[in-house]
Design a protein around this motif. Sequence first.
Motif, short mmCIF file in Angstrom:
data_model
loop_
_atom_site.label_atom_id
_atom_site.label_comp_id
_atom_site.label_asym_id
_atom_site.label_seq_id
_atom_site.Cartn_x
_atom_site.Cartn_y
_atom_site.Cartn_z
N GLN A 187 13.08 -32.69 27.82
CA GLN A 187 13.43 -33.24 26.51
C GLN A 187 13.34 -32.14 25.45
OE1 GLN A 187 11.33 -36.92 25.47
NE2 GLN A 187 10.75 -37.17 27.60
N ASP A 188 13.86 -32.46 24.27
CA ASP A 188 13.76 -31.57 23.12
C ASP A 188 12.50 -31.94 22.35
OD1 ASP A 188 14.12 -29.87 21.04
OD2 ASP A 188 15.87 -30.87 20.20
N PHE A 189 11.44 -31.12 22.49
CA PHE A 189 10.16 -31.41 21.87
C PHE A 189 9.97 -30.59 20.59
CE2 PHE A 189 9.44 -32.22 26.41
CZ PHE A 189 8.94 -33.51 26.37
N ARG A 190 9.09 -31.10 19.71
CA ARG A 190 8.66 -30.32 18.55
C ARG A 190 7.54 -29.40 18.98
NH1 ARG A 190 6.37 -33.21 13.91
NH2 ARG A 190 5.28 -34.37 15.53
N ALA A 191 7.51 -28.20 18.39
CA ALA A 191 6.43 -27.26 18.67
C ALA A 191 5.95 -26.63 17.37
CB ALA A 191 6.89 -26.17 19.64
N LEU A 192 4.64 -26.56 17.21
CA LEU A 192 4.03 -25.94 16.03
C LEU A 192 3.48 -24.58 16.45
CD1 LEU A 192 3.01 -26.03 13.10
CD2 LEU A 192 0.94 -27.15 13.96
N VAL A 193 3.95 -23.53 15.75
CA VAL A 193 3.47 -22.17 15.99
C VAL A 193 2.64 -21.76 14.78
CG1 VAL A 193 4.11 -19.80 16.56
CG2 VAL A 193 5.59 -21.69 17.26
N LYS A 194 1.38 -21.41 15.01
CA LYS A 194 0.52 -21.05 13.88
C LYS A 194 -0.27 -19.79 14.22
CE LYS A 194 -2.96 -24.49 15.29
NZ LYS A 194 -3.78 -25.63 14.83
N VAL A 195 -0.58 -19.01 13.18
CA VAL A 195 -1.33 -17.78 13.34
C VAL A 195 -2.61 -17.89 12.52
CG1 VAL A 195 0.05 -16.68 11.50
CG2 VAL A 195 -1.25 -15.26 13.10
N ARG A 196 -3.76 -17.59 13.19
CA ARG A 196 -5.07 -17.79 12.58
C ARG A 196 -5.89 -16.50 12.70
NH1 ARG A 196 -7.44 -22.57 11.59
NH2 ARG A 196 -6.03 -23.64 13.02
N THR A 211 11.90 -27.11 20.90
CA THR A 211 12.01 -26.44 22.19
C THR A 211 13.43 -26.46 22.73
OG1 THR A 211 11.52 -28.44 23.48
CG2 THR A 211 9.64 -27.10 22.75
N GLY A 212 14.19 -27.50 22.36
CA GLY A 212 15.53 -27.67 22.93
C GLY A 212 15.43 -28.21 24.35
N GLU A 213 16.55 -28.63 24.89
CA GLU A 213 16.61 -29.10 26.27
C GLU A 213 16.72 -27.90 27.20
OE1 GLU A 213 19.80 -31.84 26.55
OE2 GLU A 213 18.77 -33.43 25.45
N ILE A 214 15.86 -27.85 28.22
CA ILE A 214 15.79 -26.70 29.12
C ILE A 214 16.05 -27.18 30.55
CG2 ILE A 214 14.36 -24.77 29.92
CD1 ILE A 214 12.74 -25.07 27.34
N ASN A 215 16.93 -26.49 31.25
CA ASN A 215 17.27 -26.86 32.62
C ASN A 215 16.11 -26.60 33.58
OD1 ASN A 215 19.91 -27.63 31.93
ND2 ASN A 215 20.66 -25.53 32.13
N PRO A 216 16.08 -27.29 34.72
CA PRO A 216 15.01 -27.06 35.69
C PRO A 216 14.95 -25.60 36.15
CG PRO A 216 16.26 -29.03 36.24
CD PRO A 216 17.01 -28.35 35.14
N GLU A 217 13.73 -25.07 36.26
CA GLU A 217 13.46 -23.71 36.73
C GLU A 217 14.05 -22.64 35.82
OE1 GLU A 217 14.59 -23.33 40.79
OE2 GLU A 217 13.29 -24.94 41.48
N ALA A 218 14.42 -23.01 34.60
CA ALA A 218 14.97 -22.05 33.66
C ALA A 218 13.91 -21.66 32.63
CB ALA A 218 16.20 -22.63 32.95
N THR A 219 14.06 -20.44 32.08
CA THR A 219 13.18 -19.94 31.03
C THR A 219 14.03 -19.58 29.82
OG1 THR A 219 11.58 -19.05 32.62
CG2 THR A 219 11.50 -18.18 30.38
N VAL A 220 13.61 -20.04 28.64
CA VAL A 220 14.31 -19.71 27.39
C VAL A 220 13.32 -19.07 26.43
CG1 VAL A 220 15.95 -21.61 27.68
CG2 VAL A 220 13.86 -21.97 26.35
N ILE A 221 13.86 -18.39 25.43
CA ILE A 221 13.03 -17.74 24.41
C ILE A 221 13.30 -18.41 23.07
CG2 ILE A 221 12.48 -15.58 23.22
CD1 ILE A 221 13.44 -14.09 25.69
N ARG A 222 12.25 -18.86 22.42
CA ARG A 222 12.34 -19.40 21.07
C ARG A 222 11.58 -18.45 20.13
NH1 ARG A 222 16.06 -21.60 23.04
NH2 ARG A 222 16.10 -23.75 23.82
#
Length: 320
Positions: A187-196, A211-222
Amino acid sequence: MGKKRIKPTHMLILMSIILLFSSGSGCIRSFEEESYYNIRDMDIAADRAGTSFVDLNVTTYVEKYQGDTEKNTSLLLKVYSRESGLLEVQEEVKLGKLKKGETKSVSQSLSLPKTGGYDVRSVLFEEEIQKGSGEIKVYNLDFLPADAQDIGLEISEMDFRVRRVEDGKVLIESDIYLTNEGKKTSQDFRALVKVREMDAGLLADKVWIQTGEINPEATVIRSVNLTMPDQYNYAVEVLIWNNDTIVRRGEDYIQLHPEVEIKDKTATEAKKIQTSEFENVDEYEMVPEEEYAEEPTPGFSLLLSAVLLCSAAVLRRRFG
């Protein structure tokens, strides 16, 4: 009248005849008792339920109720689809030698598509000879609810690049590697990126991404841009949300002011990092859309000028 004594030669012939007759009639048999086994029971449980697969644990109880000899045994677990009847998966485990009267429990794990039902069969072998079998049925796995935190996505890695250093602030581009380890498109999930900041725990920046929709066994860069004060050490945390629940976490570190051990290893000292030396600006940067309207396009201007000159020539010829 005296008794007649049997001569030794006659006794030997008589014993040979008795032995031959007894062998033919089955009176003399092997003293090796044949082994018999029983599959007393089978249990099955779902260890983990994903969105498209399920991990099952099958426990088989094997009993040896007859047989003095000890031979190697093995258990073959076979799973058939109840819809197609095809063999989905099979796994074998070695049991070793069982003693008479011994009962042994054997647990085997397997992963199956979460669709329909299955016939799970355990087949017991002694050496190469089948000695017993048992079967258990599984129904309606597709109705089994998925674990709340099983989304199939993993945060496999993070990379950081210094894009700009200005007025004591550092703009860092963070590349987040997301891998879909599930068996269907995520699924297309929300992701929070924070720096502390690591010592004080103060939050320097945070950005929401998808995150976007990602195919099985695939790797994407956000990728996200994070701004933080220079010469501090930071923890970068990624939180993936499924509605109101955090379902995956990942963390990495940016050390702009690291501590290193001095030579005698009895103390540490801070190492000054020239952050600007790592500044990495792409040769062709994207220009914001609002800037396109302010800058004239040379090619279009030349074309427009040529059209105006031609129009003027035509008008002069017509009305001249």
